[in-house]
Design an enzyme around this catalytic site. Structure first.
Site, PDB file in Angstrom:
ATOM      1  N   LYS A  14       0.840  -1.353  -0.079  1.00 16.54           N
ATOM      2  CA  LYS A  14      -0.116  -0.064  -0.120  1.00 16.54           C
ATOM      3  C   LYS A  14       0.921   1.421  -0.094  1.00 16.54           C
ATOM      4  O   LYS A  14       0.719   2.296  -1.045  1.00 16.54           O
ATOM      5  CB  LYS A  14      -0.980  -0.027   0.951  1.00 16.54           C
ATOM      6  N   ARG A  89      -9.694   0.707   8.148  1.00 18.49           N
ATOM      7  CA  ARG A  89      -9.183  -0.693   8.288  1.00 18.49           C
ATOM      8  C   ARG A  89     -10.396  -1.315   9.168  1.00 18.49           C
ATOM      9  O   ARG A  89      -9.990  -2.803   9.487  1.00 18.49           O
ATOM     10  CB  ARG A  89      -8.174  -0.495   9.387  1.00 18.49           C
ATOM     11  N   ARG A 127      12.428  -6.407   5.296  1.00 14.09           N
ATOM     12  CA  ARG A 127      12.493  -5.179   5.655  1.00 14.09           C
ATOM     13  C   ARG A 127      13.017  -4.935   7.301  1.00 14.09           C
ATOM     14  O   ARG A 127      13.343  -3.866   7.656  1.00 14.09           O
ATOM     15  CB  ARG A 127      10.938  -4.601   5.674  1.00 14.09           C
ATOM     16  N   ARG A 133      10.744  -0.525  12.087  1.00  8.71           N
ATOM     17  CA  ARG A 133       9.368  -0.551  12.474  1.00  8.71           C
ATOM     18  C   ARG A 133       9.416  -1.662  13.631  1.00  8.71           C
ATOM     19  O   ARG A 133       9.531  -2.864  13.449  1.00  8.71           O
ATOM     20  CB  ARG A 133       8.692  -0.668  11.390  1.00  8.71           C
ATOM     21  N   ARG A 144      -0.586  -8.182  13.763  1.00  9.62           N
ATOM     22  CA  ARG A 144      -1.045  -7.236  12.455  1.00  9.62           C
ATOM     23  C   ARG A 144      -2.032  -8.135  11.461  1.00  9.62           C
ATOM     24  O   ARG A 144      -2.948  -7.755  10.986  1.00  9.62           O
ATOM     25  CB  ARG A 144       0.014  -6.635  11.670  1.00  9.62           C
TER      26      ARG A 144
HETATM   27  P1  AP5 Z   1       4.823  -1.426   1.988  1.00 10.64           P
HETATM   28  O1  AP5 Z   1       4.633  -0.804   0.662  1.00 10.64           O
HETATM   29  O2  AP5 Z   1       5.503  -0.992   2.931  1.00 10.64           O
HETATM   30  O3  AP5 Z   1       3.543  -2.319   2.235  1.00 10.64           O
HETATM   31  P2  AP5 Z   1       2.360  -1.709   3.166  1.00 10.64           P
HETATM   32  O4  AP5 Z   1       0.951  -2.353   2.725  1.00 10.64           O
HETATM   33  O5  AP5 Z   1       2.324  -0.264   3.260  1.00 10.64           O
HETATM   34  O6  AP5 Z   1       2.625  -2.478   4.685  1.00 10.64           O
HETATM   35  P3  AP5 Z   1       2.902  -1.869   6.162  1.00 10.64           P
HETATM   36  O7  AP5 Z   1       3.556  -2.772   6.916  1.00 10.64           O
HETATM   37  O8  AP5 Z   1       2.906  -0.449   5.989  1.00 10.64           O
HETATM   38  O9  AP5 Z   1       1.234  -2.018   6.491  1.00 10.64           O
HETATM   39  P4  AP5 Z   1       0.465  -1.770   7.679  1.00 10.64           P
HETATM   40  O10 AP5 Z   1      -0.946  -1.838   7.067  1.00 10.64           O
HETATM   41  O11 AP5 Z   1       0.421  -3.058   8.732  1.00 10.64           O
HETATM   42  O12 AP5 Z   1       1.166  -0.606   8.273  1.00 10.64           O
HETATM   43  P5  AP5 Z   1       0.534   0.756   8.491  1.00 10.64           P
HETATM   44  O13 AP5 Z   1       1.592   1.830   8.683  1.00 10.64           O
HETATM   45  O14 AP5 Z   1      -0.456   1.112   7.678  1.00 10.64           O
HETATM   46  O15 AP5 Z   1       5.419  -2.955   1.346  1.00 10.64           O
HETATM   47  C1  AP5 Z   1       6.235  -3.947   2.213  1.00 10.64           C
HETATM   48  C2  AP5 Z   1       7.580  -4.056   1.905  1.00 10.64           C
HETATM   49  O16 AP5 Z   1       7.425  -5.118   0.687  1.00 10.64           O
HETATM   50  C3  AP5 Z   1       8.500  -3.018   1.815  1.00 10.64           C
HETATM   51  O17 AP5 Z   1       9.965  -3.335   2.118  1.00 10.64           O
HETATM   52  C4  AP5 Z   1       8.686  -2.725   0.123  1.00 10.64           C
HETATM   53  O18 AP5 Z   1       9.669  -2.334  -0.319  1.00 10.64           O
HETATM   54  C5  AP5 Z   1       8.345  -4.274  -0.450  1.00 10.64           C
HETATM   55  N1  AP5 Z   1       7.487  -4.358  -1.603  1.00 10.64           N
HETATM   56  C6  AP5 Z   1       6.489  -3.594  -2.048  1.00 10.64           C
HETATM   57  N2  AP5 Z   1       6.239  -3.721  -3.104  1.00 10.64           N
HETATM   58  C7  AP5 Z   1       6.652  -4.987  -3.486  1.00 10.64           C
HETATM   59  C8  AP5 Z   1       6.867  -5.950  -4.754  1.00 10.64           C
HETATM   60  N3  AP5 Z   1       5.941  -5.559  -5.642  1.00 10.64           N
HETATM   61  N4  AP5 Z   1       7.583  -6.855  -4.679  1.00 10.64           N
HETATM   62  C9  AP5 Z   1       8.407  -7.154  -3.866  1.00 10.64           C
HETATM   63  N5  AP5 Z   1       8.617  -6.341  -2.612  1.00 10.64           N
HETATM   64  C10 AP5 Z   1       7.793  -5.463  -2.595  1.00 10.64           C
HETATM   65  O19 AP5 Z   1       0.004   0.795  10.126  1.00 10.64           O
HETATM   66  C11 AP5 Z   1       0.664   0.465  11.101  1.00 10.64           C
HETATM   67  C12 AP5 Z   1       0.065   0.515  12.321  1.00 10.64           C
HETATM   68  O20 AP5 Z   1      -0.592   1.765  12.600  1.00 10.64           O
HETATM   69  C13 AP5 Z   1      -1.091  -0.392  12.683  1.00 10.64           C
HETATM   70  O21 AP5 Z   1      -0.686  -1.548  12.918  1.00 10.64           O
HETATM   71  C14 AP5 Z   1      -1.978   0.322  13.619  1.00 10.64           C
HETATM   72  O22 AP5 Z   1      -1.505   0.133  14.811  1.00 10.64           O
HETATM   73  C15 AP5 Z   1      -1.909   1.824  13.313  1.00 10.64           C
HETATM   74  N6  AP5 Z   1      -2.829   2.437  12.352  1.00 10.64           N
HETATM   75  C16 AP5 Z   1      -2.459   2.702  10.819  1.00 10.64           C
HETATM   76  N7  AP5 Z   1      -3.714   2.927  10.307  1.00 10.64           N
HETATM   77  C17 AP5 Z   1      -4.959   2.709  11.424  1.00 10.64           C
HETATM   78  C18 AP5 Z   1      -6.217   2.862  11.205  1.00 10.64           C
HETATM   79  N8  AP5 Z   1      -6.866   3.246  10.247  1.00 10.64           N
HETATM   80  N9  AP5 Z   1      -6.762   2.420  12.374  1.00 10.64           N
HETATM   81  C19 AP5 Z   1      -6.399   2.000  13.363  1.00 10.64           C
HETATM   82  N10 AP5 Z   1      -4.779   2.080  13.524  1.00 10.64           N
HETATM   83  C20 AP5 Z   1      -4.122   2.143  12.451  1.00 10.64           C
HETATM   84 MG    MG Z   2       2.559   0.916   4.891  1.00  5.46          MG
END
Ligand code: AP5
Ligand code: MG
Length: 193
Positions: A14, A89, A127, A133, A144
């Site tokens: 994402k 979410r 990563r 992180r 997660r």
């Molecule tokens: P990446 O692009 O980082 O993927 P992502 O989907 O953004 O993964 P996240 O780990 O950020 O997801 P998340 O939803 O758990 O975290 P968030 O920050 O939203 O890609 C992942 C890896 O793969 C990278 O190394 C990238 O380089 C690699 N990659 C990408 N594309 C690729 C490809 N095609 N091929 C190979 N490799 C590839 O949330 C974190 C925390 O914040 C939550 O757990 C929660 O506590 C809180 N939070 C955030 N939003 C909310 C909400 N709406 N409500 C409540 N709590 C929330």
């Molecule tokens: Mg992310």
């Protein structure tokens, strides 16, 4: 005003794809996770409230994240549109977002980036250590994923036909191409640039 909503499991890409879309379309990338991580780093009241919840891989309260999103999408740089990464979410967040978007008169474009669980784990493992992180630890990542499956996956039913399913496998360029094809307004805008 165009609101792009990217759905997908942790590690599905994402953040990677939202950044590319934002750059290509000239619209802000809004990641609730990134905003919360910044608040933790800055030690603000929000950061203190969110820190342990995030480190454990659980969801921060709906009220807190809605406040963040409402404030951010009302900013001047969002007047043409924005890319949402990590919000909504759960169903309550999706309902709240629907109200915000209709108030703004925004058209919503929803894409779900689908990636199998083994690949998600491999990406997050890759990563680990480089991004610093806390929620990339084995235990927090497992949590997660569980939270994603129980809370966020039902959003696919909630949105039904309004959400396009896009495979997140393959190179970043391939996924970006698929996403653009699934977002007709984006294709039109990229062609006319
Ligand atoms: P990446 O692009 O980082 O993927 P992502 O989907 O953004 O993964 P996240 O780990 O950020 O997801 P998340 O939803 O758990 O975290 P968030 O920050 O939203 O890609 C992942 C890896 O793969 C990278 O190394 C990238 O380089 C690699 N990659 C990408 N594309 C690729 C490809 N095609 N091929 C190979 N490799 C590839 O949330 C974190 C925390 O914040 C939550 O757990 C929660 O506590 C809180 N939070 C955030 N939003 C909310 C909400 N709406 N409500 C409540 N709590 C929330
Ligand atoms: Mg992310």
């Amino acid at each position: 005003m165009n609101a792009v909503i990217l759905l997908g499991a942790p590690g599905s890409g994402k953040g990677t794809q939202a950044a590319r879309l934002a750059e290509s379309l000239g619209m802000p990338h809004i990641s609730t996770g990134a905003i919360l991580r910044q608040a933790v780093t800055d030690g603000t009241e929000l950061g203190v409230a969110a820190r342990d919840i995030m480190a454990a891989g659980r969801l921060v309260s709906d009220e807190i994240v809605l406040g963040i999103v409402e404030a951010r999408v009302s900013a001047h740089d969002c007047r043409r549109g924005f890319i949402l990464d990590g919000y909504p979410r759960n169903r309550a967040q999706a309902r709240a977002l629907g109200e915000v978007l209709s108030r703004l008169g925004a058209t919503e474009w929803i894409a779900n980036i689908a990636v199998p669980a083994e690949e998600l784990a491999a990406r997050v493992r890759g990563r680990r250590g480089t991004d610093g992180r806390q929620d990339d630890s084995e235990e927090a990542f497992r949590r997660r994923l569980e939270v994603y499956e129980s809370e966020s996956l039902p959003l696919l039913d909630y949105y039904g036909d309004r959400a396009s399913n896009v495979s997140g496998l393959g190179s970043r360029d391939e996924v970006f191409g698929r996403l653009c094809a699934a977002l007709p307004f984006a294709t039109a805008q990229l062609v006319t640039q």
